[in-house]
Structure formats: C-alpha cells, structure tokens
Design a protein around this motif. Structure first.
Motif, PDB file in Angstrom:
ATOM      1  N   VAL A 168     -59.036 -45.389 109.327  1.00 57.47           N
ATOM      2  CA  VAL A 168     -60.243 -45.163 110.120  1.00 57.47           C
ATOM      3  C   VAL A 168     -61.144 -44.139 109.420  1.00 57.47           C
ATOM      4  N   GLU A 169     -60.495 -43.126 108.827  1.00 64.19           N
ATOM      5  CA  GLU A 169     -61.279 -42.075 108.158  1.00 64.19           C
ATOM      6  C   GLU A 169     -62.031 -42.580 106.919  1.00 64.19           C
ATOM      7  N   THR A 170     -61.517 -43.646 106.309  1.00 60.20           N
ATOM      8  CA  THR A 170     -62.201 -44.174 105.117  1.00 60.20           C
ATOM      9  C   THR A 170     -63.292 -45.187 105.494  1.00 60.20           C
ATOM     10  N   LEU A 171     -63.235 -45.680 106.717  1.00 63.22           N
ATOM     11  CA  LEU A 171     -64.199 -46.703 107.144  1.00 63.22           C
ATOM     12  C   LEU A 171     -65.484 -46.092 107.688  1.00 63.22           C
ATOM     13  N   ASP A 172     -66.576 -46.801 107.504  1.00 56.87           N
ATOM     14  CA  ASP A 172     -67.851 -46.411 108.097  1.00 56.87           C
ATOM     15  C   ASP A 172     -67.683 -46.441 109.628  1.00 56.87           C
ATOM     16  N   PRO A 173     -68.047 -45.351 110.327  1.00 53.74           N
ATOM     17  CA  PRO A 173     -67.857 -45.299 111.782  1.00 53.74           C
ATOM     18  C   PRO A 173     -68.477 -46.476 112.528  1.00 53.74           C
ATOM     19  N   LYS A 174     -69.534 -47.038 111.983  1.00 56.29           N
ATOM     20  CA  LYS A 174     -70.177 -48.165 112.695  1.00 56.29           C
ATOM     21  C   LYS A 174     -69.256 -49.389 112.720  1.00 56.29           C
ATOM     22  N   TRP A 175     -68.445 -49.571 111.626  1.00 51.61           N
ATOM     23  CA  TRP A 175     -67.481 -50.681 111.607  1.00 51.61           C
ATOM     24  C   TRP A 175     -66.328 -50.397 112.569  1.00 51.61           C
ATOM     25  N   VAL A 176     -65.923 -49.153 112.574  1.00 51.62           N
ATOM     26  CA  VAL A 176     -64.811 -48.787 113.473  1.00 51.62           C
ATOM     27  C   VAL A 176     -65.228 -49.026 114.917  1.00 51.62           C
ATOM     28  N   SER A 177     -66.468 -48.601 115.241  1.00 53.53           N
ATOM     29  CA  SER A 177     -66.857 -48.721 116.647  1.00 53.53           C
ATOM     30  C   SER A 177     -67.059 -50.180 117.028  1.00 53.53           C
ATOM     31  N   SER A 178     -67.597 -51.004 116.110  1.00 52.15           N
ATOM     32  CA  SER A 178     -67.738 -52.405 116.518  1.00 52.15           C
ATOM     33  C   SER A 178     -66.381 -53.112 116.523  1.00 52.15           C
ATOM     34  N   TYR A 179     -65.488 -52.710 115.601  1.00 58.30           N
ATOM     35  CA  TYR A 179     -64.105 -53.244 115.632  1.00 58.30           C
ATOM     36  C   TYR A 179     -63.459 -52.928 116.986  1.00 58.30           C
TER      37      TYR A 179
END
Ligand SMILES: [Zn+2]
Length: 243
Positions: A168-179
């Motif tokens: 999660v820390e390596t991912l763009d927060p926008k991808w995490v939130s839509s995931y």
C-alpha cells in the motif's frame, strides 16, 4: 503489464490470503468444540455409570435397614409367645410371624437382585473409564494440533498484513482508495482476470476495444459493469494440458 496493475494484483492476492487466514482462524474454535463433544459423550457414559452405582448403593442401604426392622419386628413378636393364653391369640401371633417371614424373604430377594446389579455395574466401570481416557487423549491431541495450527495461521496472517501494508505504501493513494472502494462493494474481490472477453468478476462481456487495451496493458482498466480492475491472462496451450 503496467506496474500499478501488477501492484493491484499483488494487493488483491494479499487480501484474498488475509481473508482465507481469517476464515481458517475463525473455524478453529468450532472444530475444537465439535471434537470436545465426542469426549463429553464418553464422560457422560462414565458419569451415568457412576450415578447408577451410587443409586444401587442407596437401595442396598435401604434394604439393609428394612431387613433390620423386620428382624426387630420378629424378635418382638417372639417375646409375646410365652404370654399367649388362648388358641385364638396363639394363631394370631403365628400368622403375624408368618407375615414377617414372608416380608423378610421378599427383602432378601431384593437385596440379592441389588447386589448382582451392583456387582455388574462395578465390573463395567473400568471399561467406561478406559473409553473416556482414550477419547480424552484423542481430544487433547486434536486440540493441541488445532492450537498449533491457529498459532501458525496467526503468524502467516501477520506477515501477510505486513506485506499488504508495504505494498500500500508503494502504491499511489488514488489507486489504493479506488481499489478499496471496489473491494468493499464486491465482497473483497477488486481485481479479476479477463478471459475470452469476459470479466471474471461479473461474467459480462467487455467492449472489444477495451479487451485490446487490456491485452496491451499500458493503462489500468476497470470493468464497465462491475468496476473491478481487469488484467489479461495469456491463454497458453501448455497450461491447458493435464500435467
Ligand atoms: Zn465486471
């Protein structure tokens, strides 16, 4: 394949593993309880047999008291004999004595019955104890195995949660939130494969142009029906063959 999509797939894998581990952990207490019921069944058989022995001993004590009472009754009746004056009194006393003898014989028959039942119940008790001891051993072994399994799963769960967090820390927060939005709406299943033009989450056809785009893999795409993230799986003829 685009890096974000690869990471989303890894995130999905981690979440699926976490769910599996949580479910496995959740099942363990019920499995232990179910196994315990087998041992409790044998315990009940043993307790019932012990209760029957106690019951028979109580009956035996009562019969002994009854026998003593009849013996006293007989002794009292016999002391009256020398004082008897008439034939009528004499025959009344004799029939009283006969009645006492009959009672005594009845009590003795019952005592014999109880003694035999007690002997047989006491003889069977060691088999019940042994059956319980064995069942208890089987249960304890199973319980220890399940507790060890729970510890192992807990450790794996912690490791997977840590792996997920790092991801999660390596991912763009926008991808995490839509995931997470999709995962929440779709029972935790946010990333699925695309097979023969069909989304493997909702099993509906994807527009042909999007299928091509997903195959090319330069962008992250979501199913137009269920919003799940889609990735292309190369259909290899080798994979289709039995191994
Ligand atoms: Zn779909």
């Amino acid at each position: 394949m685009k890096k974000e999509l690869e990471q989303l797939i890894l995130l999905q894998n981690a979440d699926s593993e976490i769910l599996d581990f949580e479910q496995a952990l959740g099942r363990i207490p019920g499995q232990i309880d179910a196994a315990r019921s087998g041992m409790n069944g044998k315990k009940k058989q043993l307790d019932d047999a012990l209760a029957r022995i106690e019951d028979l001993k109580t009956r035996r004590r009562k019969l002994e008291q009854e026998a003593q009472a009849e013996a006293d009754h007989m002794a009292r009746a016999k002391t009256k004999l020398p004082a008897v004056k008439t034939n009528k009194e004499y025959s009344a006393l004799l029939s009283e004595i006969d009645a006492i003898k009959e009672k005594v014989s009845g009590v003795e028959d019952q005592e014999l019955e109880v003694m035999e039942a007690l002997e047989s119940a006491e003889g069977g008790i060691s088999a019940f104890k042994e059956a319980f001891r064995q069942e208890e051993g089987v249960f304890k072994e199973y319980e220890a195995k399940k507790n060890a399994e729970a510890e192992r799963v807990k450790k794996e769960l912690e490791q997977t949660r840590a792996r997920r967090q790092a991801l999660v820390e390596t991912l763009d927060p926008k991808w995490v939130s839509s995931y997470e939005k999709v995962a929440k709406a779709r029972d935790g299943q946010a990333v699925v494969s695309l097979k023969e033009g069909i989304c493997q989450g909702c099993f509906q056809y994807i527009l042909p142009q999007m299928v091509i785009d997903i195959k090319v893999g330069e962008q992250v795409h979501q199913c137009q029906h269920c919003s799940r993230f889609l990735y292309w799986v190369e259909e290899s003829p080798e994979n289709a063959l039995p191994k």
